[in-house]
Design a protein around this motif. Structure first.
Motif: not given
Length: 334
Positions: A117-118, A205-208, A210-211, A224-230
């Motif tokens: 969610l940007p 991780a990659a699909l989340v 980019q979506t 963490r390695s993909n710098k995703l929000q948790t």
């Protein structure tokens, strides 16, 4: 000019010696290699284990991160020296393991709920909402919290048979009766609604990533390695907790291991609520003394020196008394 009998004998002896040396070198190379396959949940840790083990011993350990389900199948098919899984094999799977099986707990870790969610940080998801998101009953982010965007939720799950999925669905089945009846605990469930699917933890991780509006679940290191929000997930004590090593340690602190080294960590009293263990699967009968000795040395290294690496990669350690019990069981491998 002809060759004397003595010269011919020397040449033959030299040739035979060369062949023996050559075959000896190949045999030594084969003996210095161990092959395994399975869970992607511990893949970052296992890559580190095996790199350090090669430095320490010269032995190469090849590990193919194919997912727990495929790892169990390869172990049953006896195409690997060890398997790896985040979910204990079923009774049906165990019955097909003709050379016996010993489960080796290597680490614990958190399954992070990741989202895209940007511009939105620190999303909190209640126990009531989480299971309903992943069973298709909550479909818009505003249903999770009135302050979140009015945006459809795109649920991302694993495309393969996955121990990470079993950890996740087991937790949701424990805390939410409607999820348990609609989806249930499984490595590869029928979700019952339209979902996006990615292979292994890194595929989810990659699909989340980019979506827009996506939500999914991965082992915390991949987040963490993909710098995703948790997301902050509500635990049994009522706290909203983000995955971290400290909170995973708190969750795992009260775990009791069974005689087969499995354990129930579905809904811990406190700490981060979605945690699980991961295991190596080794044969109890290798039918090859050299290979059995190699595997035993590797496992004992993981249970001792290797444990010092766990927390560097956000995995919990196996308690020392449990590791000692496992090591004693490993001595019975033949």
């Amino acid at each position: 000019m002809g060759l004397s009998t003595t010269t011919i004998n020397r040449l033959v002896t030299a040739s035979v010696t060369t062949v023996v040396i050559a075959f000896g070198t190949v045999g030594q190379a084969i003996a210095q290699t161990i092959n395994g396959a399975g869970a992607s949940f511990p893949a970052p840790l296992y890559q580190r284990y095996f790199a350090e083990y090669k430095k320490a011993t010269g032995v190469t350990v090849n590990y193919n991160s194919v997912g727990s389900g495929a790892g169990i199948r390869q172990f049953i098919g006896e195409t690997v020296d060890f398997g790896a899984t985040d979910a204990p094999p079923s009774q049906s799977e165990k019955s097909q393991m003709k050379r016996g099986m010993l489960m080796i707990p290597t680490a614990g870790g958190a399954v992070a709920v990741i989202y895209n969610l940007p511009g939105v940080n620190n999303v909190q998801i209640s126990r009531q909402a989480l299971g309903k998101i992943f069973s298709g009953q909550v479909t818009n982010w505003r249903q999770v919290n009135s302050k979140l965007p009015n945006k459809p939720i795109r649920v991302v799950v694993r495309a393969d048979g996955s121990g990470t999925t079993e950890i996740f669905t087991s937790h949701l089945s424990t805390i939410d009766a409607s999820f348990r009846s609609k989806v249930g605990t499984s490595k590869e469930p029928n979700w019952g609604f339209t979902v996006l699917k990615g292979p292994k933890n890194d595929g989810v991780a990659a699909l989340v990533k980019q979506t827009d509006g996506a939500i999914g679940y991965v082992q915390d290191t991949f987040a963490r390695s993909n710098k995703l929000q948790t997301a902050f997930i509500q635990n049994k004590a009522g706290r909203f907790v983000e995955p971290s090593l400290a909170e995973a340690n708190k969750a795992m602190s009260g775990v009791t291991f069974n005689s087969d080294f499995t354990a129930d960590v579905n809904d811990p009293k406190d700490g981060y609520p979605i945690v699980g263990l991961t295991w190596l699967l080794v044969y109890t009968d290798y039918k090859d003394d050299a290979k059995a000795a190699q595997v035993k040395r590797l496992v004992k290294w993981i249970l001792t020196s290797g444990q010092n690496l766990n927390q560097q990669l956000e995995f919990t350690r196996i308690p020392a008394p449990v590791a000692q019990r496992v090591s004693a069981a490993v001595d019975r491998i033949k």
